[in-house]
Motif scaffolding. Structure first.
Motif, short mmCIF file in Angstrom:
data_model
loop_
_atom_site.label_atom_id
_atom_site.label_comp_id
_atom_site.label_asym_id
_atom_site.label_seq_id
_atom_site.Cartn_x
_atom_site.Cartn_y
_atom_site.Cartn_z
N TYR A 148 -2.44 -0.60 -4.95
CA TYR A 148 -1.98 0.59 -4.24
C TYR A 148 -1.46 1.62 -5.24
O TYR A 148 -0.68 1.29 -6.14
CB TYR A 148 -0.86 0.24 -3.26
CG TYR A 148 -1.25 -0.73 -2.17
CD1 TYR A 148 -1.97 -0.30 -1.06
CD2 TYR A 148 -0.89 -2.07 -2.25
CE1 TYR A 148 -2.32 -1.20 -0.06
CE2 TYR A 148 -1.24 -2.97 -1.26
CZ TYR A 148 -1.96 -2.52 -0.16
OH TYR A 148 -2.31 -3.41 0.83
N LEU A 149 -1.88 2.87 -5.07
CA LEU A 149 -1.44 3.97 -5.93
C LEU A 149 -0.95 5.13 -5.06
O LEU A 149 -1.40 5.28 -3.91
CB LEU A 149 -2.59 4.47 -6.80
CG LEU A 149 -3.23 3.48 -7.78
CD1 LEU A 149 -4.40 4.16 -8.51
CD2 LEU A 149 -2.22 2.95 -8.77
N PRO A 150 -0.05 5.97 -5.59
CA PRO A 150 0.33 7.17 -4.85
C PRO A 150 -0.89 8.07 -4.69
O PRO A 150 -1.72 8.18 -5.59
CB PRO A 150 1.40 7.83 -5.74
CG PRO A 150 1.21 7.24 -7.09
CD PRO A 150 0.66 5.86 -6.88
N ASP A 151 -1.01 8.70 -3.54
CA ASP A 151 -2.20 9.50 -3.27
C ASP A 151 -2.12 10.86 -3.95
O ASP A 151 -1.60 11.83 -3.39
CB ASP A 151 -2.40 9.68 -1.77
CG ASP A 151 -3.74 10.34 -1.47
OD1 ASP A 151 -4.48 10.62 -2.44
OD2 ASP A 151 -4.06 10.56 -0.29
N VAL A 152 -2.65 10.91 -5.15
CA VAL A 152 -2.87 12.18 -5.85
C VAL A 152 -4.34 12.24 -6.27
O VAL A 152 -4.68 12.85 -7.28
CB VAL A 152 -1.94 12.33 -7.07
CG1 VAL A 152 -0.53 12.69 -6.64
CG2 VAL A 152 -1.94 11.07 -7.93
N PHE A 153 -5.20 11.63 -5.44
CA PHE A 153 -6.61 11.51 -5.79
C PHE A 153 -7.57 11.90 -4.66
O PHE A 153 -8.77 12.03 -4.89
CB PHE A 153 -6.94 10.07 -6.21
CG PHE A 153 -6.14 9.58 -7.39
CD1 PHE A 153 -6.52 9.89 -8.69
CD2 PHE A 153 -5.00 8.81 -7.20
CE1 PHE A 153 -5.79 9.44 -9.77
CE2 PHE A 153 -4.26 8.35 -8.29
CZ PHE A 153 -4.66 8.67 -9.58
N THR A 154 -7.09 12.07 -3.45
CA THR A 154 -7.98 12.26 -2.30
C THR A 154 -8.72 13.60 -2.34
O THR A 154 -9.93 13.66 -2.16
CB THR A 154 -7.20 12.15 -0.98
OG1 THR A 154 -6.64 10.84 -0.88
CG2 THR A 154 -8.11 12.39 0.21
N ASN A 155 -7.99 14.67 -2.57
CA ASN A 155 -8.56 16.02 -2.47
C ASN A 155 -8.80 16.63 -3.85
O ASN A 155 -8.08 16.34 -4.81
CB ASN A 155 -7.63 16.93 -1.67
CG ASN A 155 -7.37 16.40 -0.27
OD1 ASN A 155 -8.30 15.91 0.39
ND2 ASN A 155 -6.13 16.49 0.18
N VAL A 156 -9.79 17.51 -3.92
CA VAL A 156 -10.10 18.20 -5.17
C VAL A 156 -8.89 18.95 -5.70
O VAL A 156 -8.66 19.01 -6.92
CB VAL A 156 -11.29 19.17 -4.96
CG1 VAL A 156 -11.53 20.00 -6.21
CG2 VAL A 156 -12.54 18.41 -4.57
N VAL B 13 -11.05 7.40 -9.87
CA VAL B 13 -10.13 6.61 -9.03
C VAL B 13 -10.55 6.69 -7.57
O VAL B 13 -10.54 5.68 -6.85
CB VAL B 13 -8.68 7.07 -9.23
CG1 VAL B 13 -7.74 6.31 -8.29
CG2 VAL B 13 -8.25 6.88 -10.68
N TRP B 14 -10.93 7.87 -7.12
CA TRP B 14 -11.34 8.04 -5.72
C TRP B 14 -12.54 7.15 -5.39
O TRP B 14 -12.61 6.56 -4.31
CB TRP B 14 -11.65 9.50 -5.44
CG TRP B 14 -12.25 9.74 -4.09
CD1 TRP B 14 -13.50 10.18 -3.79
CD2 TRP B 14 -11.60 9.52 -2.82
NE1 TRP B 14 -13.69 10.25 -2.43
CE2 TRP B 14 -12.54 9.85 -1.80
CE3 TRP B 14 -10.33 9.08 -2.44
CZ2 TRP B 14 -12.24 9.76 -0.45
CZ3 TRP B 14 -10.04 8.98 -1.08
CH2 TRP B 14 -10.98 9.31 -0.11
N ASN B 15 -13.48 7.04 -6.32
CA ASN B 15 -14.65 6.19 -6.08
C ASN B 15 -14.27 4.73 -5.90
O ASN B 15 -14.98 3.97 -5.23
CB ASN B 15 -15.64 6.32 -7.25
CG ASN B 15 -16.39 7.65 -7.24
OD1 ASN B 15 -16.53 8.28 -6.18
ND2 ASN B 15 -16.84 8.09 -8.40
N MET B 16 -13.16 4.30 -6.49
CA MET B 16 -12.71 2.91 -6.37
C MET B 16 -12.07 2.63 -5.02
O MET B 16 -11.77 1.47 -4.70
CB MET B 16 -11.74 2.57 -7.50
CG MET B 16 -12.38 2.52 -8.86
SD MET B 16 -11.26 2.00 -10.17
CE MET B 16 -12.31 2.22 -11.60
N THR B 17 -11.86 3.66 -4.22
CA THR B 17 -11.34 3.43 -2.87
C THR B 17 -12.45 3.08 -1.90
O THR B 17 -12.19 2.68 -0.77
CB THR B 17 -10.59 4.67 -2.34
OG1 THR B 17 -11.52 5.77 -2.19
CG2 THR B 17 -9.48 5.09 -3.29
N GLY B 18 -13.71 3.23 -2.32
CA GLY B 18 -14.85 2.91 -1.47
C GLY B 18 -15.19 1.43 -1.52
O GLY B 18 -14.56 0.64 -2.23
#
Length: 376
Positions: free
Chosen positions: A88-96, A193-198
């Motif tokens: 789990y990481l803080p969400d600073v990766f979702t949006n451009v 990092v975002w790709n690793m959420t898939g």
């Protein structure tokens, strides 16, 4: 349910253990030696302990090395002990748009005297080990429930974005080109990092990324950018703390936990005030993990929440300057005359506490050192 608090000096490492699944919260230190032992020896003991847990996940509250250096060691040096179900990481990766926040996190490590002593850029080091050994990543922000029993209280992505823009207004006027290049680089980190959420992991080449970063930071215009920031006395020391994960139990109960990472005092005040009316704190907590090693600058009065146990990971912080070292001492307001009635204090060390006077001044206390860990 038990909380295992590890002695990692001036760092954080906790394991929330139950019969079904365990959650490791942070794993790092800023010390090269802990109680006279080299830190890799302490890391090896913790890693050996973790191998006894068959189902475990990891939560990194934020990207300071005193919270993740042990994880970097584990994933670089050990073959199988790093096998977490997910991280789990803080969400600073979702949006451009978050690439601008990531650029500031990188910049905080690049500027002199604004970070804990290290040769590593913490966010970049994390991405390096994730590229070498891809993990399943889940991103947390306010309101997100995880592990089927915990709820995220911070970060709030909208507020972090606003605070990011405030910093950009301050620093982006004269060196837009250099800052723009850093943002472009941060966007590549965000995508990795975002790709690793898939569901499927995509391969990434860190060597190319590392080369690009070296060229960027060594370029003449970027070095001038850093110099200008230092002359303007821009301080990004605490910016990493702005994204720190804070969480509690999703349901009110007898064994309520409140883990605060290194949350900024103003954000913790907002959380306690339930600023958006959605996630109130509970009236009682079994365990509260005190933010930022219990330092005075991050002091918060937890007495209204009737904590049974307060956890302060407060090993001695070593610095070249006495003033800097003093800033990392545990506030006397957590001890002695300010002690909260019926609260048990668990600390890593006494020598680094301003409430220590030839013996611990807390009425009910446990000090981990020289042991490796203590169970609550």
């Amino acid at each position: 349910m038990k909380v295992r608090m590890y002695n990692v000096g001036c760092g954080d490492c906790f394991c929330l253990r139950d019969r079904k699944k365990s959650l490791l919260v942070d794993f790092g230190t800023s010390n090269s030696r802990i109680d006279g032992k080299p830190r890799h020896e302490i890391f090896d003991v913790i890693i050996s302990d973790l191998t006894t847990i068959s189902h475990k996940n990891l939560l990194l509250t934020h990207f300071h090395l005193d919270h993740l250096s042990g994880l970097l060691y584990m994933m670089r040096k050990k073959n199988s002990a790093y096998e977490f179900g997910k991280i789990y990481l803080p969400d600073v990766f979702t949006n451009v748009e978050m690439s601008r926040t990531l650029a500031l996190l990188l910049l905080a490590d690049l500027m002199k005297n604004t970070y804990l002593p290290s040769k590593q850029i913490s966010l970049l080091a994390l991405v390096e080990v994730l590229c070498r050994r891809p993990q399943k990543i889940e991103l947390l922000s306010r309101g997100k429930v995880f592990e089927e029993k915990y709820q995220t209280l911070w970060p709030d992505t909208e507020i972090i974005q606003k605070e990011t823009e405030e910093v950009y207004e301050q620093i982006g006027k004269n060196q837009e080109e250099a800052l723009g290049k850093l943002v472009d680089f941060a966007e590549k980190i965000r995508q990795i990092v975002w790709n690793m959420t898939g569901e499927e992991h995509q391969n990434c080449s860190f060597s190319k990324l590392e080369t690009e970063f070296k060229e960027l930071r060594n370029s003449e215009d970027f070095q001038q950018f850093l110099k200008d920031l230092e002359e303007e006395k821009i301080n990004l020391r605490q910016f990493k703390n702005k994204i720190s994960i804070v969480f509690q139990n999703a349901r009110d109960g007898e064994l309520n936990l409140l883990f605060t990472g290194d949350v900024q005092p103003e954000h913790l005040k907002m959380i306690s005030d339930n600023y958006d009316g959605k996630l109130p704190l509970y009236e009682h907590y079994w365990c509260i993990k005190v933010p930022h090693h219990g330092t005075q600058a991050h002091y918060f009065d937890f007495s209204p929440y009737a904590p049974e146990n307060m956890l302060i990971s407060n090993g001695i912080y070593y610095a070249d300057r006495k003033k800097q070292a003093a800033a990392y001492r545990t506030s006397a307001q957590y001890a002695g005359l300010f002690y909260i009635n019926d609260t048990h204090m668990y600390c890593s060390e006494c020598q680094c506490c301003d409430g220590y006077r030839n013996g611990c001044t807390c009425k009910e206390c446990d000090v981990i050192a020289p042991l490796y860990y203590k169970d609550i």
